[in-house]
Design a protein around this motif. Structure first.
Motif, mmCIF file in Angstrom:
data_model
loop_
_atom_site.group_PDB
_atom_site.id
_atom_site.type_symbol
_atom_site.label_atom_id
_atom_site.label_comp_id
_atom_site.label_asym_id
_atom_site.label_seq_id
_atom_site.Cartn_x
_atom_site.Cartn_y
_atom_site.Cartn_z
ATOM 1 N N ALA A 1 18.998 -20.001 -20.050
ATOM 2 C CA ALA A 1 19.671 -20.661 -21.167
ATOM 3 C C ALA A 1 20.888 -19.878 -21.647
ATOM 4 N N ALA A 2 20.832 -18.555 -21.530
ATOM 5 C CA ALA A 2 21.915 -17.715 -22.051
ATOM 6 C C ALA A 2 23.128 -17.670 -21.130
ATOM 7 N N ALA A 3 22.917 -17.666 -19.822
ATOM 8 C CA ALA A 3 24.019 -17.465 -18.877
ATOM 9 C C ALA A 3 25.171 -18.466 -19.057
ATOM 10 N N PRO A 4 24.915 -19.777 -19.198
ATOM 11 C CA PRO A 4 26.042 -20.713 -19.340
ATOM 12 C C PRO A 4 26.887 -20.472 -20.592
ATOM 13 N N LEU A 5 26.306 -19.864 -21.612
ATOM 14 C CA LEU A 5 27.052 -19.600 -22.844
ATOM 15 C C LEU A 5 28.136 -18.553 -22.633
ATOM 16 N N LEU A 6 28.024 -17.777 -21.566
ATOM 17 C CA LEU A 6 28.995 -16.715 -21.277
ATOM 18 C C LEU A 6 30.114 -17.190 -20.363
ATOM 19 N N SER A 7 30.110 -18.455 -20.024
ATOM 20 C CA SER A 7 31.127 -19.007 -19.123
ATOM 21 C C SER A 7 32.529 -18.740 -19.661
ATOM 22 N N GLY A 8 33.392 -18.289 -18.790
ATOM 23 C CA GLY A 8 34.763 -18.002 -19.181
ATOM 24 C C GLY A 8 35.002 -16.563 -19.586
ATOM 25 N N ALA A 9 33.964 -15.802 -19.805
ATOM 26 C CA ALA A 9 34.122 -14.391 -20.169
ATOM 27 C C ALA A 9 34.613 -13.588 -18.980
ATOM 28 N N ARG A 10 35.424 -12.603 -19.251
ATOM 29 C CA ARG A 10 35.926 -11.732 -18.198
ATOM 30 C C ARG A 10 35.311 -10.336 -18.270
ATOM 31 N N THR B 1 33.802 -8.236 -15.131
ATOM 32 C CA THR B 1 33.404 -6.844 -15.277
ATOM 33 C C THR B 1 32.267 -6.779 -16.285
ATOM 34 N N VAL B 2 31.210 -6.050 -15.930
ATOM 35 C CA VAL B 2 30.075 -5.874 -16.830
ATOM 36 C C VAL B 2 29.892 -4.386 -17.089
ATOM 37 N N ILE B 3 29.909 -4.021 -18.355
ATOM 38 C CA ILE B 3 29.662 -2.640 -18.766
ATOM 39 C C ILE B 3 28.200 -2.544 -19.170
ATOM 40 N N ALA B 4 27.453 -1.666 -18.516
ATOM 41 C CA ALA B 4 26.002 -1.609 -18.709
ATOM 42 C C ALA B 4 25.547 -0.171 -18.876
ATOM 43 N N HIS B 5 24.358 -0.005 -19.467
ATOM 44 C CA HIS B 5 23.739 1.327 -19.550
ATOM 45 C C HIS B 5 22.326 1.293 -18.986
ATOM 46 N N GLN C 1 32.154 -6.488 -10.977
ATOM 47 C CA GLN C 1 32.366 -5.045 -11.086
ATOM 48 C C GLN C 1 31.464 -4.499 -12.191
ATOM 49 N N VAL C 2 30.595 -3.566 -11.824
ATOM 50 C CA VAL C 2 29.672 -2.977 -12.793
ATOM 51 C C VAL C 2 30.178 -1.585 -13.178
ATOM 52 N N VAL C 3 30.361 -1.381 -14.468
ATOM 53 C CA VAL C 3 30.772 -0.082 -15.001
ATOM 54 C C VAL C 3 29.568 0.509 -15.726
ATOM 55 N N MET C 4 29.064 1.633 -15.233
ATOM 56 C CA MET C 4 27.878 2.255 -15.832
ATOM 57 C C MET C 4 28.288 3.290 -16.878
ATOM 58 N N ALA C 5 27.722 3.159 -18.063
ATOM 59 C CA ALA C 5 27.953 4.140 -19.121
ATOM 60 C C ALA C 5 27.171 5.416 -18.822
ATOM 61 N N PRO C 6 27.749 6.579 -19.098
ATOM 62 C CA PRO C 6 27.034 7.843 -18.906
ATOM 63 C C PRO C 6 26.094 8.104 -20.082
ATOM 64 N N GLY C 7 25.283 9.133 -19.977
ATOM 65 C CA GLY C 7 24.421 9.497 -21.085
ATOM 66 C C GLY C 7 23.147 10.176 -20.632
ATOM 67 N N ILE C 8 22.202 10.289 -21.541
ATOM 68 C CA ILE C 8 20.906 10.906 -21.261
ATOM 69 C C ILE C 8 19.942 9.816 -20.817
#
Length: 255
Positions: free
Chosen positions: A85-94, A119-123, A138-145
């Motif tokens: 249900a959530a995925a179609p709501l993100l249509s058009g996002a970059r 591009t998806v920024i994820a942790h 393109q997946v951008v991984m956040a650094p951290g502990i």
């Protein structure tokens, strides 16, 4: 339990959903019964595991958060439906920012299947792995502990990293949702989610019905800051009223 007592104890839970901690005297005034009656009700609700007693009062019991591996095996159909249900709501996002959790991982699977060239920024490791199935993302991984129970990265380095980016949408899960807003059992996750919210134009929360009318340690937003809540059931009572007052667009997943 008598119908009168049942209604009164439901009213106590409703009041604790609005004010997470209340004293006996205040509950007595609100419900117009004696303090002795309130104390008996609180003892019964505590015995049922619905609240925790405090000195002179009570608070909603904070849910124990299972490990991510355990959550991946629970409410699988409901969480998959929320992702669909959530995925179609993100249509058009970059650009998206995605939080961690079993439900956001389900959403990541749908994004990998339905969307492209973003591009998806994820942790979260499980979120990144699900997105990696689509080579156009393109997946951008956040650094951290690294937090092994959550399979995600947290901490000051994560927050600083996210603060350098902007997104069309951020999407997070929650350990609990109450009339006060969504919250997480991990304080570190709450910091990450609050940062994602600040850095995005719109924000979506994913939460199944088991999270309703509960408080967790770290509240990371109030409902006025949330654009969309996607769930598998319709909240009732104070939570429903808080969502309406905050202007939250409630989207119900279909199985």
């Amino acid at each position: 339990m008598s119908r009168k007592k049942d209604r009164r104890q439901k009213a106590i839970l409703d009041q604790l959903s609005i004010n997470p901690t209340l004293r006996v005297g205040r509950l007595s005034d609100l419900l117009e019964v004696t303090t002795e009656t309130i104390r008996r009700d609180l003892e019964e609700l505590a015995a049922e595991g619905l609240i925790s007693r405090t000195y002179g009062g009570a608070m909603l019991r904070q849910p124990a958060e299972p490990s991510l591996s355990q959550r991946h095996t629970e409410l699988v159909e409901e969480r998959a439906a929320i992702g669909r249900a959530a995925a179609p709501l993100l249509s058009g996002a970059r650009v998206l920012m995605l939080g961690s959790g079993a439900t956001t991982t389900q959403l990541a699977k749908r994004i990998a299947f339905e969307m492209s060239d973003l591009t998806v920024i994820a942790h979260s490791v499980s979120v990144a792995a699900a997105l990696a199935m689509n080579p156009t993302i393109q997946v951008v991984m956040a650094p951290g502990i690294y937090h092994p129970g959550e399979g995600a990265l947290h901490g000051a380095q994560t927050v600083r990293f996210l603060s350098d980016y902007s997104a069309d949408w951020s999407v997070t899960g929650a350990s609990a949702i109450s009339p006060l807003g969504p919250s997480d059992a991990l304080m570190e996750a709450g910091d990450v989610y609050a940062t994602m919210l600040r850095q995005s134009a719109r924000h979506m929360v994913l939460a199944d019905h088991s999270k309703f009318d509960r408080m967790a340690t770290a509240r990371y937003a109030d409902w006025g800051e949330i654009d969309v809540l996607v769930s598998d059931a319709r909240p009732q009572g104070p939570l429903q009223r808080a969502l309406k007052a905050g202007g939250v667009d409630l989207r119900l997943a279909r199985g």
